[in-house]
Design a protein around this motif. Structure first.
Motif, PDB file in Angstrom:
ATOM      1  N   PRO A   1     -46.493  16.852  -4.268  1.00 10.53           N
ATOM      2  CA  PRO A   1     -46.039  18.213  -4.569  1.00 10.53           C
ATOM      3  C   PRO A   1     -47.134  19.091  -5.167  1.00 10.53           C
ATOM      4  CG  PRO A   1     -45.186  16.661  -6.195  1.00 10.53           C
ATOM      5  CD  PRO A   1     -45.919  15.845  -5.165  1.00 10.53           C
ATOM      6  N   CYS A   2     -46.957  20.382  -4.999  1.00 11.65           N
ATOM      7  CA  CYS A   2     -47.887  21.384  -5.545  1.00 11.65           C
ATOM      8  C   CYS A   2     -47.942  21.265  -7.067  1.00 11.65           C
ATOM      9  CB  CYS A   2     -47.391  22.774  -5.142  1.00 11.65           C
ATOM     10  SG  CYS A   2     -48.272  24.132  -5.897  1.00 11.65           S
ATOM     11  N   ILE A   3     -49.157  21.301  -7.614  1.00 15.35           N
ATOM     12  CA  ILE A   3     -49.316  21.255  -9.069  1.00 15.35           C
ATOM     13  C   ILE A   3     -49.955  22.553  -9.587  1.00 15.35           C
ATOM     14  CG2 ILE A   3     -49.247  18.756  -9.436  1.00 15.35           C
ATOM     15  CD1 ILE A   3     -52.331  18.759  -9.170  1.00 15.35           C
ATOM     16  N   ASN A   4     -49.798  23.608  -8.806  1.00 12.97           N
ATOM     17  CA  ASN A   4     -50.142  24.958  -9.279  1.00 12.97           C
ATOM     18  C   ASN A   4     -51.616  25.144  -9.633  1.00 12.97           C
ATOM     19  OD1 ASN A   4     -47.352  25.805  -9.196  1.00 12.97           O
ATOM     20  ND2 ASN A   4     -47.077  24.439 -10.956  1.00 12.97           N
ATOM     21  N   LEU A   5     -52.484  24.570  -8.803  1.00 12.97           N
ATOM     22  CA  LEU A   5     -53.920  24.699  -9.061  1.00 12.97           C
ATOM     23  C   LEU A   5     -54.379  26.146  -8.988  1.00 12.97           C
ATOM     24  CD1 LEU A   5     -55.291  21.832  -6.791  1.00 12.97           C
ATOM     25  CD2 LEU A   5     -54.635  21.720  -9.178  1.00 12.97           C
ATOM     26  N   GLY A   6     -53.765  26.903  -8.082  1.00 10.85           N
ATOM     27  CA  GLY A   6     -54.127  28.317  -7.947  1.00 10.85           C
ATOM     28  C   GLY A   6     -54.801  28.661  -6.646  1.00 10.85           C
ATOM     29  N   PRO A   7     -56.067  28.313  -6.501  1.00 11.97           N
ATOM     30  CA  PRO A   7     -56.834  28.872  -5.382  1.00 11.97           C
ATOM     31  C   PRO A   7     -56.650  28.108  -4.076  1.00 11.97           C
ATOM     32  CG  PRO A   7     -58.254  27.558  -6.738  1.00 11.97           C
ATOM     33  CD  PRO A   7     -56.895  27.480  -7.361  1.00 11.97           C
ATOM     34  N   CYS A   8     -55.490  28.233  -3.458  1.00 13.13           N
ATOM     35  CA  CYS A   8     -55.225  27.499  -2.213  1.00 13.13           C
ATOM     36  C   CYS A   8     -56.213  27.881  -1.106  1.00 13.13           C
ATOM     37  CB  CYS A   8     -53.822  27.783  -1.714  1.00 13.13           C
ATOM     38  SG  CYS A   8     -52.555  27.826  -2.989  1.00 13.13           S
ATOM     39  N   ILE A   9     -56.850  29.054  -1.207  1.00 19.70           N
ATOM     40  CA  ILE A   9     -57.676  29.491  -0.065  1.00 19.70           C
ATOM     41  C   ILE A   9     -59.093  28.921  -0.066  1.00 19.70           C
ATOM     42  CG2 ILE A   9     -56.319  31.586   0.343  1.00 19.70           C
ATOM     43  CD1 ILE A   9     -58.809  33.151  -0.633  1.00 19.70           C
TER      44      ILE A   9
ATOM     45  N   LYS B   1     -52.115  30.411 -12.766  1.00 19.77           N
ATOM     46  CA  LYS B   1     -51.398  29.190 -12.372  1.00 19.77           C
ATOM     47  C   LYS B   1     -50.540  29.479 -11.143  1.00 19.77           C
ATOM     48  CE  LYS B   1     -50.679  27.907 -17.222  1.00 19.77           C
ATOM     49  NZ  LYS B   1     -49.641  27.626 -18.222  1.00 19.77           N
ATOM     50  N   GLY B   2     -50.486  28.529 -10.239  1.00 19.69           N
ATOM     51  CA  GLY B   2     -49.589  28.686  -9.094  1.00 19.69           C
ATOM     52  C   GLY B   2     -50.320  29.151  -7.858  1.00 19.69           C
ATOM     53  N   PRO B   3     -49.737  28.895  -6.679  1.00 17.04           N
ATOM     54  CA  PRO B   3     -50.411  29.245  -5.428  1.00 17.04           C
ATOM     55  C   PRO B   3     -50.700  30.736  -5.336  1.00 17.04           C
ATOM     56  CG  PRO B   3     -48.182  28.364  -5.022  1.00 17.04           C
ATOM     57  CD  PRO B   3     -48.426  28.259  -6.486  1.00 17.04           C
ATOM     58  N   ALA B   4     -51.990  31.061  -5.247  1.00 21.93           N
ATOM     59  CA  ALA B   4     -52.439  32.440  -5.451  1.00 21.93           C
ATOM     60  C   ALA B   4     -51.763  33.442  -4.520  1.00 21.93           C
ATOM     61  CB  ALA B   4     -53.951  32.502  -5.277  1.00 21.93           C
TER      62      ALA B   4
ATOM     63  N   ALA C   1     -45.661  27.719   3.053  1.00 20.20           N
ATOM     64  CA  ALA C   1     -45.861  26.366   3.595  1.00 20.20           C
ATOM     65  C   ALA C   1     -46.513  25.499   2.516  1.00 20.20           C
ATOM     66  CB  ALA C   1     -46.707  26.414   4.860  1.00 20.20           C
ATOM     67  N   ILE C   2     -45.769  25.328   1.439  1.00 17.47           N
ATOM     68  CA  ILE C   2     -46.279  24.589   0.280  1.00 17.47           C
ATOM     69  C   ILE C   2     -45.202  23.603  -0.151  1.00 17.47           C
ATOM     70  CG2 ILE C   2     -46.791  24.862  -2.188  1.00 17.47           C
ATOM     71  CD1 ILE C   2     -48.456  27.268  -1.437  1.00 17.47           C
ATOM     72  N   ALA C   3     -45.587  22.340  -0.260  1.00 17.52           N
ATOM     73  CA  ALA C   3     -44.614  21.314  -0.635  1.00 17.52           C
ATOM     74  C   ALA C   3     -44.328  21.442  -2.131  1.00 17.52           C
ATOM     75  CB  ALA C   3     -45.168  19.931  -0.307  1.00 17.52           C
TER      76      ALA C   3
ATOM     77  N   GLY D   1     -58.970  25.470   0.141  1.00 18.70           N
ATOM     78  CA  GLY D   1     -58.519  24.121   0.497  1.00 18.70           C
ATOM     79  C   GLY D   1     -57.714  23.513  -0.645  1.00 18.70           C
ATOM     80  N   CYS D   2     -56.689  22.756  -0.298  1.00 21.10           N
ATOM     81  CA  CYS D   2     -55.804  22.181  -1.324  1.00 21.10           C
ATOM     82  C   CYS D   2     -56.168  20.716  -1.563  1.00 21.10           C
ATOM     83  CB  CYS D   2     -54.351  22.298  -0.882  1.00 21.10           C
ATOM     84  SG  CYS D   2     -53.197  21.531  -2.037  1.00 21.10           S
ATOM     85  N   ALA D   3     -56.793  20.450  -2.726  1.00 20.67           N
ATOM     86  CA  ALA D   3     -57.214  19.082  -3.048  1.00 20.67           C
ATOM     87  C   ALA D   3     -56.019  18.153  -3.231  1.00 20.67           C
ATOM     88  CB  ALA D   3     -58.077  19.099  -4.310  1.00 20.67           C
ATOM     89  N   GLN D   4     -54.871  18.720  -3.561  1.00 17.52           N
ATOM     90  CA  GLN D   4     -53.668  17.937  -3.816  1.00 17.52           C
ATOM     91  C   GLN D   4     -52.970  17.540  -2.511  1.00 17.52           C
ATOM     92  OE1 GLN D   4     -52.289  16.565  -6.344  1.00 17.52           O
ATOM     93  NE2 GLN D   4     -50.080  16.811  -6.430  1.00 17.52           N
ATOM     94  N   GLY D   5     -53.258  18.257  -1.451  1.00 13.13           N
ATOM     95  CA  GLY D   5     -52.586  17.978  -0.174  1.00 13.13           C
ATOM     96  C   GLY D   5     -51.186  18.546  -0.116  1.00 13.13           C
ATOM     97  N   ALA D   6     -50.872  19.482  -1.010  1.00 17.95           N
ATOM     98  CA  ALA D   6     -49.529  20.075  -1.029  1.00 17.95           C
ATOM     99  C   ALA D   6     -49.399  21.233  -0.051  1.00 17.95           C
ATOM    100  CB  ALA D   6     -49.203  20.566  -2.431  1.00 17.95           C
ATOM    101  N   LYS D   7     -50.499  21.903   0.201  1.00 19.78           N
ATOM    102  CA  LYS D   7     -50.461  23.040   1.123  1.00 19.78           C
ATOM    103  C   LYS D   7     -50.343  22.532   2.559  1.00 19.78           C
ATOM    104  CE  LYS D   7     -54.161  25.428   2.389  1.00 19.78           C
ATOM    105  NZ  LYS D   7     -55.307  26.347   2.420  1.00 19.78           N
ATOM    106  N   GLY D   8     -49.519  23.190   3.330  1.00 17.42           N
ATOM    107  CA  GLY D   8     -49.301  22.764   4.714  1.00 17.42           C
ATOM    108  C   GLY D   8     -50.417  23.201   5.643  1.00 17.42           C
TER     109      GLY D   8
HETATM  110  S1  SF4 Z   1     -54.052  24.484  -3.932  1.00 23.48           S
HETATM  111 FE1  SF4 Z   1     -52.210  25.703  -3.759  1.00 23.48          FE
HETATM  112  S2  SF4 Z   1     -50.746  24.399  -2.750  1.00 23.48           S
HETATM  113 FE2  SF4 Z   1     -52.370  23.099  -3.460  1.00 23.48          FE
HETATM  114  S3  SF4 Z   1     -51.618  22.302  -5.384  1.00 23.48           S
HETATM  115 FE3  SF4 Z   1     -52.869  24.115  -5.752  1.00 23.48          FE
HETATM  116  S4  SF4 Z   1     -51.459  25.824  -5.846  1.00 23.48           S
HETATM  117 FE4  SF4 Z   1     -50.411  24.097  -4.930  1.00 23.48          FE
END
Ligand code: SF4
Ligand SMILES: Cc1cc2nc3c(=O)[nH]c(=O)nc-3n(C[C@H](O)[C@H](O)[C@H](O)COP(=O)(O)OP(=O)(O)OC[C@H]3O[C@@H](n4cnc5c(N)ncnc54)[C@H](O)[C@@H]3O)c2cc1C
Lengths: 535, 146
Positions: free
Chosen positions: A198-206, A325-328, A187-189, A208-215
């Motif tokens: 869109p997801c910018i591969n921050l990594g630590p989705c767990i 890099k990328g959703p963990a 569930a990642i845009a 909270g997603c500061a980018q708002g890409a995670k659903g």
């Molecule tokens: S927190 Fe996760 S979903 Fe959000 S931008 Fe980063 S990798 Fe992508």
């Protein structure tokens, strides 16, 4: 103080409550949702700061409600369980912290009694939920790749999350062994979707997603539901569901953001507080008519608690993997060992959710705790051999329902408003222990096949009490289930449950898209039957 | 911040011994200023480190005739190991906070080839990778018909 009556009262603004609110909004009924947490501010998430890694362990974004110190959370006594509760209480619920790994149940998951002679069949099936899985995938913004042989055909609306070097490395390992793998539904845009960046591969989705890409549902369902007229009242903690003389739910007593007690009358009450919060609230709603808790004539409210026992297996590689890099938690899923094969010594099976690597500080802390990173003269050379060279997986084992595994009310522990807190009693079954052993062995095997020079594991994984299921199970018989096949309490005609509590069995996959599909399906039933709902 | 400010230059020398300089590229943890971070993480509990630190200086004077910070570098590791044995738990908490702080320090991140910034808002580019690897998957894991 009593509020104006409403048509529908939803309790809990997490994954399932949000889907329900959005779906019912088109009816133009008066809908209120009471949520004990508040709206999140993405600027507060740890990935805004260089301390993002250490903030995972303690403070307001850590996994356990007992360690966060937020007023919005309620304590959970999980001393009598080897698996501890992880959740979040806010608009978005636990999806604020979830990894967004989004696999569906399989058709077989709804038929385990018929197929394997264990637990029970569900009163609904995959085909019933399929249109709601599809609808939910649109709303949550699911990324994936069509063609996965492990599922009936499905069409994720967004392209898959990148494999990157780490995914290619692991995929080659699976291919060497001839085992199933596929890019995970997530569930990642991966592209702009529904106004989300869109997801910018921050990594630590767990955290909270500061980018708002995670659903998380604060950025998916809720903005639309609120725009369409649903009233979402935050910082309102429900203490009790009330009943009238006819035994119908009449509304809820709650503590508002000013600490004042309020009463919200309602025609329909919908519980969406998750597999621990819902039984807690039902058990706290005792009355002369329901002395053992609301909707509990079967005695099953709180029983049959299922987590997914998790194993974690990691491997050390010789080459850097760009794993930070990328959703963990969203990369590859393998369902090679999903279905029953009695030769393995257990029934049912598990998924392997492949993980990306870890950041620099987490690498050091893991190196320390595993004895691989000394202090002193050897420190730097040892660190260089660890940094960006780890990859691994969690293995998500199907948990079978057992009545002794349960949520009750703690006799002493209360939340900040003095409301009795839940207590967890849970033990791992023989079947689960054998499955965990198998999962660890196969996990290590595939990591070695992918080139790992060392592997290590942990099972069961203590903080993995994040999938909460079974505590108000669905069924046709009021003596052996709490709600009927459309989520309505057998005992109370206008009370519905739509979170993971209604699961009959747990499957061997993360549950959120299934519990949201159920919520949309129940909403659809309510909408289609409004005129005759209480007949 | 604790009331018992940890003694300098002793504490800094201890941190330099735990994570020494990385050649000429990077100073040791003490010289990088991690002492303040670690002390802040301990908060009120920092005072609990004082007996072990005092013991370390005493031991150093006894063995080398110098305070720990001035002791010959070849002997510091041995002294620290001995004190860690005499004060169980001394190094565990210290290393936890030191490792976490050190590997979040901007200069250390740069030395690892990373940009010294939080993940957001820059993010990271990431290639899709070779989806052709899936051609081999075929019907593996085919779902069970019901
Ligand atoms: S927190 Fe996760 S979903 Fe959000 S931008 Fe980063 S990798 Fe992508
Ligand atoms: C760290 C972590 C990782 C996860 N990763 C995944 C994953 O990758 N994939 C996946 O499918 N699932 C994952 N999950 C699980 C997923 O988050 C849950 O399955 C999902 O959020 C459950 O939805 P829900 O609606 O049942 O409950 P929740 O989302 O937990 O929402 C319940 C809401 O009810 C509110 N509430 C409870 N009691 C009251 C009360 N008395 N009064 C008012 N409000 C109340 C709570 O505050 C909360 O906001 C993860 C969870 C965690 C914690």
């Amino acid at each position: 103080m009593s509020q104006e009556p409403v048509d529908v009262l939803i309790i809990g603004a997490g994954a399932s409550g949000a889907a329900m609110a959005w779906s019912l909004a088109e009816t133009r009924m008066r809908i209120v949702c009471l949520e004990q947490g508040g709206w999140m501010n993405p600027a507060d998430y740890p990935t805004n700061r260089t301390s993002w890694e250490s903030e995972r362990f303690t403070g307001p974004f850590s996994l356990s409600p007992n360690g966060r110190g937020r007023r919005e959370d309620y304590p959970v006594n999980d001393d009598a369980s080897p698996i501890k509760i992880s959740n979040y209480n806010a608009v978005g619920g636990s999806t604020i912290l979830y990894a967004a790994h989004f696999p569906r149940f399989h058709p077989s998951d709804f038929r385990v009694k018929s197929l394997d002679g264990v637990a029970d069949d569900w009163p609904i099936d995959y085909a019933t939920l399929e249109p709601f899985y599809d609808l939910n995938a649109q709303m949550m913004g699911v990324a994936g790749l069509p063609g996965d042989p492990a599922y009936p055909p499905k069409q994720p609306p967004l392209p898959p999350v990148p494999l990157g070097k780490i995914g290619e490395t692991l995929g080659r390992g699976f291919n060497k062994l001839g085992w199933h793998w596929w890019p995970s539904d997530s569930a990642i845009a991966t592209q702009e979707h529904g106004g989300r960046a869109p997801c910018i591969n921050l990594g630590p989705c767990i955290t909270g997603c500061a980018q708002g890409a995670k659903g998380s549902t604060d950025v998916t369902y809720w903005p639309v539901a609120v725009r369409e007229g649903v009233e979402l009242r935050t910082h309102c903690r429900v203490r009790e569901i009330t009943v009238d003389d006819q035994g119908m739910a009449s509304g809820a007593i709650y503590i508002d953001e000013n600490g004042e007690e309020q009463f919200q009358p309602a025609e329909i009450v919908i519980m969406a507080c998750n597999g621990v919060g819902t039984p807690r609230l039902l058990l706290n709603s005792r009355s002369d008519r329901f002395p053992d808790g609301l909707a509990n004539s079967s005695g099953l409210v709180g029983r049959n608690l299922m987590f997914h026992p998790y194993a974690m297996v990691n491997g050390l590689f010789e080459e850097p993997l760009e794993g930070y890099k990328g959703p963990a938690g969203c990369l590859i899923i393998s369902q090679e060992f999903y279905e029953t094969d009695l030769a393995r010594g257990f029934v049912r099976g598990y998924s392997a959710e492949m993980l990306r690597g870890i950041g620099p500080a987490s690498t050091a802390l893991w190196g320390m705790s595993s004895g691989r990173l000394p202090w002193g003269a050897e420190h730097h050379s040892a660190y260089d051999g660890l940094w960006d060279r780890t990859a691994g997986m969690v293995l998500i084992c199907e948990d079978l329902p057992e009545p002794e595994n349960r949520v009750t009310l703690d006799p002493d522990l209360v939340d900040a408003d003095g409301i009795p807190a839940p207590r967890i009693e849970y033990a791992l079954s023989e079947n689960s222990l054998k499955m965990l052993d198998h999962a660890v062995a196969r996990g290590s095997e595939v990591l070695r096949a992918a080139g790992a020079i060392d592997t290590w594991s942990e099972a069961p994984l203590p903080p993995a009490g994040w999938h909460l299921m079974g505590t108000a199970r669905m069924g046709t018989d009021p003596e052996t289930s709490v709600v009927d096949p459309v989520g309505r309490a057998h005992d109370v005609k206008n009370l519905f449950v739509v979170d993971g509590s209604v699961f009959v069995t747990s499957g061997g996959v993360n549950p959120t898209c299934t519990l949201q599909a159920i919520s949309l399906y129940v909403a659809d039933h309510i909408k289609k039957n409004l005129a005759t709902l209480f007949d | 911040m604790s009331q018992d400010k940890l003694p300098q230059p002793l504490f800094s020398a201890v941190l330099d011994e735990l994570i020494p300089a990385r050649g000429d590229a990077l100073a040791g943890a003490g010289a990088l200023g991690l002492g303040e971070y670690v002390e802040a993480q301990f908060g009120e509990g920092a005072g609990a480190l004082l007996p072990a630190l005092a013991g370390l200086d005493d031991l150093s004077r006894e063995r080398t005739g110098e305070a720990f910070a001035q002791a010959p570098s070849g002997q510091r590791g041995t002294l620290l190991t001995e004190i860690a044995g005499a004060f169980p738990g001394f190094l565990d908490g210290l290393l936890f906070h030191l490792y976490a702080g050190y590997y979040q320090h901007p200069q250390v991140m740069e030395a690892l080839g990373l940009e010294a910034r939080p993940p957001f808002p820059g993010g990271y580019p990431l290639a899709m990778g070779d989806l052709g690897l899936l051609d081999a998957v075929g019907t593996r894991g085919k779902y069970r018909e019901v």
